[in-house]
Each structure stands twice: as C-alpha cells, then as structure tokens.
Scaffold this active site. Structure first.
Site, PDB file in Angstrom:
ATOM      1  N   GLU A   1     -25.292 -65.310 -15.901  1.00  0.00           N
ATOM      2  CA  GLU A   1     -25.887 -63.981 -15.708  1.00  0.00           C
ATOM      3  C   GLU A   1     -27.408 -64.154 -15.724  1.00  0.00           C
ATOM      4  O   GLU A   1     -28.066 -64.005 -14.715  1.00  0.00           O
ATOM      5  CB  GLU A   1     -25.422 -63.024 -16.817  1.00  0.00           C
TER       6      GLU A   1
ATOM      7  N   ASP B   1     -19.695 -53.323 -19.795  1.00  0.00           N
ATOM      8  CA  ASP B   1     -20.730 -54.048 -20.547  1.00  0.00           C
ATOM      9  C   ASP B   1     -21.315 -53.139 -21.634  1.00  0.00           C
ATOM     10  O   ASP B   1     -21.081 -53.370 -22.810  1.00  0.00           O
ATOM     11  CB  ASP B   1     -21.842 -54.585 -19.633  1.00  0.00           C
TER      12      ASP B   1
HETATM   13 ZN   LIG Z   1     -22.137 -58.543 -22.230  1.00  0.00          ZN
END
Ligand SMILES: [Zn+2]
Length: 343
Positions: free
Chosen positions: A205, A283
């Site tokens: 990420e 998230d």
């Molecule tokens: Zn996360």
C-alpha cells in the site's frame, strides 16, 4: 432473471468484512460525547463538522492519512469508551447486513491509560454485547505497528495468543510502510504462527512489491492487507494467485492514501479476473466516509462488477475468514441460503 444491482440490493446482500480498524470507525456524535466526558478538545464541535474533518480527502500519502488516528485515539482511553465504541461498531455494520466482521486494533495504543487486560477486555465486552443484540459475529485481529518497537509487536502477538479463546483470531502489522519493513517484526509473526494464530499483514500500500513478498515469505502472512501494488511484480502476482492468498482490498481508502489515483483505476478488477481471491472492505469507516455497501456500489459503478461477481466477492470474504473450519462452513451455508432468497 435476477434483479439489477441497486444500492438497496447491495445493502441487503449478506456481507463479511475482513479489514476494518476499530479506531477508524467511530461515530462522530459518540466522539463528541466521549471528548466531553474526558475533557478532550476535538477539532470540530458538531457531528457533521467532525465527520468532515475526519474524512481524509487530501492526504498526500499513507502517513498523512494515519495522522487522523491521533484524534480518534484521544477519546479511546477508558474502558467505558472502548466498550461503547466496539458495541456501536457491531450495531453499525449489522445494520448493513454484515454477518461476520474481523475488526482490528492495537491494544498498546490504549496504554498506559489502561492496562493491557483492560485494553483487550473492554472492546471484547462491547463486541459481545453487539453480537448478542444483532447476531453478527465479531472477531478481533491484534495489530503491531511498524513505527513502534518490534518488542511491542511481540507483546501484541503474545496478548493475541493469550486471548485467542476469547475472540482474537489473528495478528497483523499496520502503520506507515515506507522505511519500516515488516521483517523487523519477525519475532512477533513467528510467535503468532508457532502458536497457531492466523496472520495477515498490511503490505503493498505505502510500499512496493518487496513488502508483499516479505509479508508472505518472512512473516507467514495468509492474507494481505491491501496488496494494491502486487501487479508491479508478475512473478509475485502468479505466486499469490497459485497459493490463493486473499487480498483485503479497500477501494476508497486506497484512493485516499494516493495508492491509486482513482477508484476506476483500482487493480482489483485485474486481480479478480486473474483468479486471485479478492475481498472488499472499508478500512476506516470514519476516515474514508464509507460503509461496506458503498464499497460494493463503487465496485459495481466504477469497475463494472456485476451481481454474480459481487456475490462471489462476498462469499470469498466468508471463505477466507479466520474462523475454525466447521464454524466457517456453517456460516457460509447460512449465507448461501440467504443469498438464494434475495430476488
Ligand atoms: Zn488497514
């Protein structure tokens, strides 16, 4: 003939969520009440203004996105606050028909205000209360943080193992990825793995494919948190596909952290078509300003996932839950029956 995909249909769809942060999913109104009780000053004084402030639209990178957590954590330092936040979290996800959720957080971020036991048991009590009221099953993933000492990660892994009969199912490593390799925390991962705990790891990420490879090869990761940048390494992409390693994908969050320029360019479509198990997740419901149904809606409207594909993604999340096999099979059977009843 099945009905067209609508927001209502996606809200009704039985869903599982595998990647969501407790300290990223508070109700703004609750934050204000907790701040009042704790004598904490928040950056806004109405629920709407606070929701706007917490929504990360203009972060330059993952690090700037993570700064918002300082605000939520400031009102999460009592057992009453943690119990309430965990309870409200379950009722919120249950309202959009999330039947199973794995919520993650790092107990060390609630210390030293609380003891480790309090930082673990207060959220568990709230989750149990939410489960009893809604029927949604809630399990917990403990996180170490890349920016905290590896010894703290090991403490979190030990705590996870100690409480595994009480709803802790896995260990994760979260936080700023660049310049903070997961391999520094191998002792924590090894301890968790050796004691039979499941492992997931944020990677790919804020950092490149080497972080994904490290998570799999050195940290025993069975699932990858995000893994957005996997496509940059063809060999690794094949390995992830061949081993069937699921990716916990978060479309809106990945845009907010500038990991992808826009949801319509998110590689989830490529991974899905390649046969890699993908799941949809929020998230952080507060910082990303989304529900799980919103994420399914975006996958439909921005990436062209049709109803049968979205149902497959939903089932994939149940299939890759960190639950004992028998419990998981029973849950999947129930969800499959529920899916058949939706016109
Ligand atoms: Zn996360």
């Amino acid at each position: 003939m099945t009905a067209a995909v609508t927001r209502e249909l996606l809200a009704r769809l039985p869903k599982a969520e595998l990647h969501v942060h407790l300290d990223g999913s508070l109700r703004p109104a609750t934050m204000l009440e907790l701040a009042d009780a704790a004598g904490v000053t928040l950056p806004a004084d109405s629920p709407q203004a606070l929701a706007d402030h917490m929504l990360v639209r203009e972060a330059k990178n993952l690090e700037e996105y993570l700064d918002r957590f300082v605000v939520t954590l400031s009102v999460m330092q009592t057992t009453a606050a943690l119990e309430r936040i965990a309870y409200e979290f379950v009722t919120d996800v249950a309202r959009e028909n999330v039947r199973y959720v794995e919520v993650r957080y790092c107990p060390a971020l609630h210390m030293p205000a609380l003891s480790l036991e309090e930082a673990v048991e207060a959220p568990l009590a709230g989750l149990r209360r939410g489960e009893a009221e809604t029927g949604t099953i809630a399990r917990v993933i403990f996180c170490g943080l890349r920016t905290l000492p590896p010894a703290t990660s090991l403490d979190m892994a030990r705590a996870a193992v100690r409480y595994r009969d009480h709803g802790i199912v896995a260990f994760d490593l979260a936080g700023a990825e660049a310049r903070h390799p997961a391999a520094d925390h191998v002792d924590a991962f090894r301890y968790a793995a050796e004691h039979g705990l499941a492992i997931t790891c944020h990677a790919g990420e804020g950092d490149g494919t080497a972080s994904i490879r490290q998570a799999i090869e050195r940290c025993h990761a069975q699932r990858i948190g995000h893994g957005v940048r996997l496509h940059e390494d063809g060999d690794l992409e094949r390995l992830v596909r061949d081993r069937g390693i699921p990716l916990e994908m978060c479309l809106t969050s990945n845009m907010h952290t500038r990991t992808v320029p826009d949801v319509s360019r998110h590689p989830i479509r490529r991974y899905f078509d390649a046969g890699i198990p993908v799941t949809l997740n929020t998230d952080s419901r507060l910082m990303d300003g989304v529900s799980l149904s919103d994420e399914y809606w975006k996958a439909h409207t921005r990436l062209g996932f049709d109803r049968s594909e979205l149902e497959r993604i939903s089932l994939s999340a149940f299939e890759h839950a960190f639950l004992p096999e028998a419990e998981k099979r029973a849950l999947i059977e129930r969800v499959a029956r529920e899916l058949e009843e939706i016109p």
